[in-house]
Scaffold this motif. Structure first.
Motif, PDB file in Angstrom:
ATOM      1  N   ASP A   1      42.372  63.333  16.363  1.00 51.16           N
ATOM      2  CA  ASP A   1      43.319  62.801  17.331  1.00 51.16           C
ATOM      3  C   ASP A   1      42.588  61.979  18.407  1.00 51.16           C
ATOM      4  N   HIS A   2      41.512  62.555  18.944  1.00 51.55           N
ATOM      5  CA  HIS A   2      40.755  61.852  19.989  1.00 51.55           C
ATOM      6  C   HIS A   2      40.129  60.567  19.451  1.00 51.55           C
ATOM      7  N   ILE A   3      39.544  60.672  18.265  1.00 53.84           N
ATOM      8  CA  ILE A   3      38.836  59.510  17.713  1.00 53.84           C
ATOM      9  C   ILE A   3      39.817  58.370  17.445  1.00 53.84           C
ATOM     10  N   MET A   4      40.950  58.726  16.796  1.00 53.14           N
ATOM     11  CA  MET A   4      41.884  57.674  16.389  1.00 53.14           C
ATOM     12  C   MET A   4      42.651  57.087  17.558  1.00 53.14           C
ATOM     13  N   ARG A   5      42.919  57.916  18.555  1.00 57.98           N
ATOM     14  CA  ARG A   5      43.674  57.382  19.696  1.00 57.98           C
ATOM     15  C   ARG A   5      42.736  56.882  20.785  1.00 57.98           C
ATOM     16  N   ASP A   6      41.444  56.943  20.487  1.00 57.78           N
ATOM     17  CA  ASP A   6      40.445  56.414  21.409  1.00 57.78           C
ATOM     18  C   ASP A   6      40.583  57.024  22.807  1.00 57.78           C
ATOM     19  N   ILE A   7      40.793  58.326  22.837  1.00 56.07           N
ATOM     20  CA  ILE A   7      40.957  58.994  24.125  1.00 56.07           C
ATOM     21  C   ILE A   7      39.594  59.060  24.809  1.00 56.07           C
ATOM     22  N   LYS A   8      39.567  58.596  26.017  1.00 52.19           N
ATOM     23  CA  LYS A   8      38.285  58.555  26.734  1.00 52.19           C
ATOM     24  C   LYS A   8      38.031  59.904  27.405  1.00 52.19           C
ATOM     25  N   MET A   9      37.035  60.600  26.908  1.00 54.15           N
ATOM     26  CA  MET A   9      36.667  61.872  27.521  1.00 54.15           C
ATOM     27  C   MET A   9      35.154  61.948  27.546  1.00 54.15           C
ATOM     28  N   ASP A  10      34.643  62.927  28.273  1.00 51.59           N
ATOM     29  CA  ASP A  10      33.196  63.049  28.330  1.00 51.59           C
ATOM     30  C   ASP A  10      32.712  63.844  27.113  1.00 51.59           C
ATOM     31  N   CYS A  11      32.349  63.123  26.066  1.00 49.71           N
ATOM     32  CA  CYS A  11      31.958  63.761  24.806  1.00 49.71           C
ATOM     33  C   CYS A  11      30.669  64.567  24.974  1.00 49.71           C
ATOM     34  N   ARG A  12      29.857  64.204  25.953  1.00 46.87           N
ATOM     35  CA  ARG A  12      28.569  64.898  26.106  1.00 46.87           C
ATOM     36  C   ARG A  12      28.769  66.364  26.456  1.00 46.87           C
ATOM     37  N   THR A  13      29.876  66.674  27.118  1.00 42.93           N
ATOM     38  CA  THR A  13      30.095  68.058  27.546  1.00 42.93           C
ATOM     39  C   THR A  13      31.154  68.761  26.690  1.00 42.93           C
ATOM     40  N   CYS A  14      31.625  68.090  25.648  1.00 43.24           N
ATOM     41  CA  CYS A  14      32.724  68.665  24.851  1.00 43.24           C
ATOM     42  C   CYS A  14      32.182  69.659  23.828  1.00 43.24           C
ATOM     43  N   SER A  15      32.859  70.806  23.713  1.00 39.63           N
ATOM     44  CA  SER A  15      32.404  71.840  22.771  1.00 39.63           C
ATOM     45  C   SER A  15      32.684  71.440  21.325  1.00 39.63           C
ATOM     46  N   LEU A  16      33.491  70.393  21.128  1.00 41.90           N
ATOM     47  CA  LEU A  16      33.822  69.974  19.756  1.00 41.90           C
ATOM     48  C   LEU A  16      32.904  68.866  19.246  1.00 41.90           C
ATOM     49  N   LYS A  17      31.841  68.579  19.987  1.00 46.65           N
ATOM     50  CA  LYS A  17      30.988  67.427  19.651  1.00 46.65           C
ATOM     51  C   LYS A  17      30.491  67.476  18.195  1.00 46.65           C
ATOM     52  N   THR A  18      30.039  68.663  17.752  1.00 49.90           N
ATOM     53  CA  THR A  18      29.498  68.748  16.389  1.00 49.90           C
ATOM     54  C   THR A  18      30.576  68.451  15.352  1.00 49.90           C
ATOM     55  N   VAL A  19      31.754  69.065  15.564  1.00 51.65           N
ATOM     56  CA  VAL A  19      32.863  68.819  14.628  1.00 51.65           C
ATOM     57  C   VAL A  19      33.226  67.338  14.654  1.00 51.65           C
ATOM     58  N   CYS A  20      33.251  66.790  15.844  1.00 48.93           N
ATOM     59  CA  CYS A  20      33.637  65.397  16.019  1.00 48.93           C
ATOM     60  C   CYS A  20      32.680  64.455  15.263  1.00 48.93           C
ATOM     61  N   ASP A  21      31.383  64.767  15.326  1.00 51.30           N
ATOM     62  CA  ASP A  21      30.408  63.938  14.609  1.00 51.30           C
ATOM     63  C   ASP A  21      30.666  63.982  13.101  1.00 51.30           C
ATOM     64  N   GLU A  22      31.002  65.188  12.601  1.00 50.65           N
ATOM     65  CA  GLU A  22      31.310  65.330  11.163  1.00 50.65           C
ATOM     66  C   GLU A  22      32.543  64.503  10.811  1.00 50.65           C
ATOM     67  N   VAL A  23      33.562  64.588  11.675  1.00 53.80           N
ATOM     68  CA  VAL A  23      34.809  63.865  11.409  1.00 53.80           C
ATOM     69  C   VAL A  23      34.569  62.357  11.455  1.00 53.80           C
ATOM     70  N   GLU A  24      33.793  61.928  12.436  1.00 55.41           N
ATOM     71  CA  GLU A  24      33.506  60.490  12.550  1.00 55.41           C
ATOM     72  C   GLU A  24      32.781  59.985  11.311  1.00 55.41           C
ATOM     73  N   ALA A  25      31.848  60.795  10.807  1.00 53.39           N
ATOM     74  CA  ALA A  25      31.119  60.401   9.603  1.00 53.39           C
ATOM     75  C   ALA A  25      32.085  60.229   8.437  1.00 53.39           C
ATOM     76  N   LEU A  26      33.039  61.159   8.330  1.00 50.69           N
ATOM     77  CA  LEU A  26      34.014  61.102   7.245  1.00 50.69           C
ATOM     78  C   LEU A  26      34.947  59.906   7.405  1.00 50.69           C
ATOM     79  N   CYS A  27      35.258  59.595   8.661  1.00 52.68           N
ATOM     80  CA  CYS A  27      36.189  58.487   8.932  1.00 52.68           C
ATOM     81  C   CYS A  27      35.489  57.135   8.799  1.00 52.68           C
ATOM     82  N   GLY A  28      34.184  57.178   8.631  1.00 58.34           N
ATOM     83  CA  GLY A  28      33.477  55.914   8.525  1.00 58.34           C
ATOM     84  C   GLY A  28      33.306  55.233   9.859  1.00 58.34           C
ATOM     85  N   LYS A  29      33.362  56.036  10.957  1.00 56.59           N
ATOM     86  CA  LYS A  29      33.221  55.432  12.286  1.00 56.59           C
ATOM     87  C   LYS A  29      31.860  55.692  12.892  1.00 56.59           C
ATOM     88  N   ALA A  30      31.036  56.536  12.218  1.00 58.83           N
ATOM     89  CA  ALA A  30      29.754  56.885  12.828  1.00 58.83           C
ATOM     90  C   ALA A  30      28.756  55.763  12.623  1.00 58.83           C
TER      91      ALA A  30
END
Ligand code: SF4
Length: 232
Positions: free
Chosen positions: A203-232
């Protein structure tokens, strides 16, 4: 589709310790209503996941036929006819998809959303789902007259599986219902947290929600999702 592997591993462990019985696919389809018809409390036999009882619902995707070989409806605990009152409740959908058909980026996001939303489109007569997208709770109110006519989890499960399979990417669905007292609902919730994190990250990646990713607890999951989405 490795994203949900942790969920499948956790579910496997839970099912090893809490064996599920496989329900027989209903010979006749249960009647549906067009809309989510209201069942008033005075007409209800009981609620699944009502009040403060567990009411867990989640979904996990895979492309591995070993994890989801075929359509199946599983139950741990009592079926609807054998429940005497309000009960804790969980419903987990393990969905095998054709990974090539899932797409990447925005298309992947939309496909996952469409499949997840199947639960909003089923209305078995006498079974009113009460879903909170905010708290992720999924409770259900069951009507007395539907119970008298023989409504069971097999009927509800068949409705759901049929709806999931309307999406061309879905190949098979293993659906687990739980009503057992003493079942480790909090462990199940913890195991399925990863699935919720994936949805949030998408949801965050696709809607380009601006948040502080450096402090987000979902960062690892997000990196995996981005890789799958072809955005990494
Ligand atoms: S890491 Fe950033 S984009 Fe990903 S979920 Fe956290 S805040 Fe959202």
């Amino acid at each position: 589709m490795k994203l949900y592997d942790e969920c499948f591993a956790g579910l496997h462990e839970i099912l090893k310790k809490n064996p599920a019985k496989k329900l027989v696919w209903p010979a006749v389809k249960w009647n549906g209503t067009d809309k989510n018809k209201i069942i008033f409390q005075s007409d209800a036999a009981f609620e699944l996941g009502g009040a403060n009882l567990p009411a867990i619902s989640s979904v996990a995707f895979t492309d591995d036929p070993d994890l989801v070989p075929a359509d199946e409806i599983l139950l741990i605990g009592n079926d609807l006819a054998d429940l005497n009152g309000d009960s804790p409740f969980a419903r987990i959908a393990m969905i095998r998809v054709n990974e090539d058909e899932m797409g990447t980026g925005e298309r992947l996001y939309q496909t996952i959303r469409r499949i997840e939303y199947a639960r909003y489109h089923i209305h078995p007569e006498g079974y009113m789902m009460r879903i909170s997208a905010f708290t992720h709770r999924e409770a259900a109110r069951v009507a007395r007259d539907a119970l008298a006519k023989g409504l069971s989890f097999a009927h509800v499960g068949a409705f759901l599986i049929e709806e999931y399979k309307k999406q061309p990417q879905v190949e098979a669905v293993k659906l687990l219902f739980v009503t057992a007292d003493g079942f480790p609902y909090d462990t199940l919730e913890k195991v399925m947290e990863k699935s919720e994190s994936i949805t949030t990250a998408l949801d965050h990646i696709m809607r380009d929600i601006k948040m502080d990713c450096r402090t987000c607890s979902l960062k690892t999951v997000c990196d995996e999702v981005e890789a799958l989405c072809g955005k990494a």
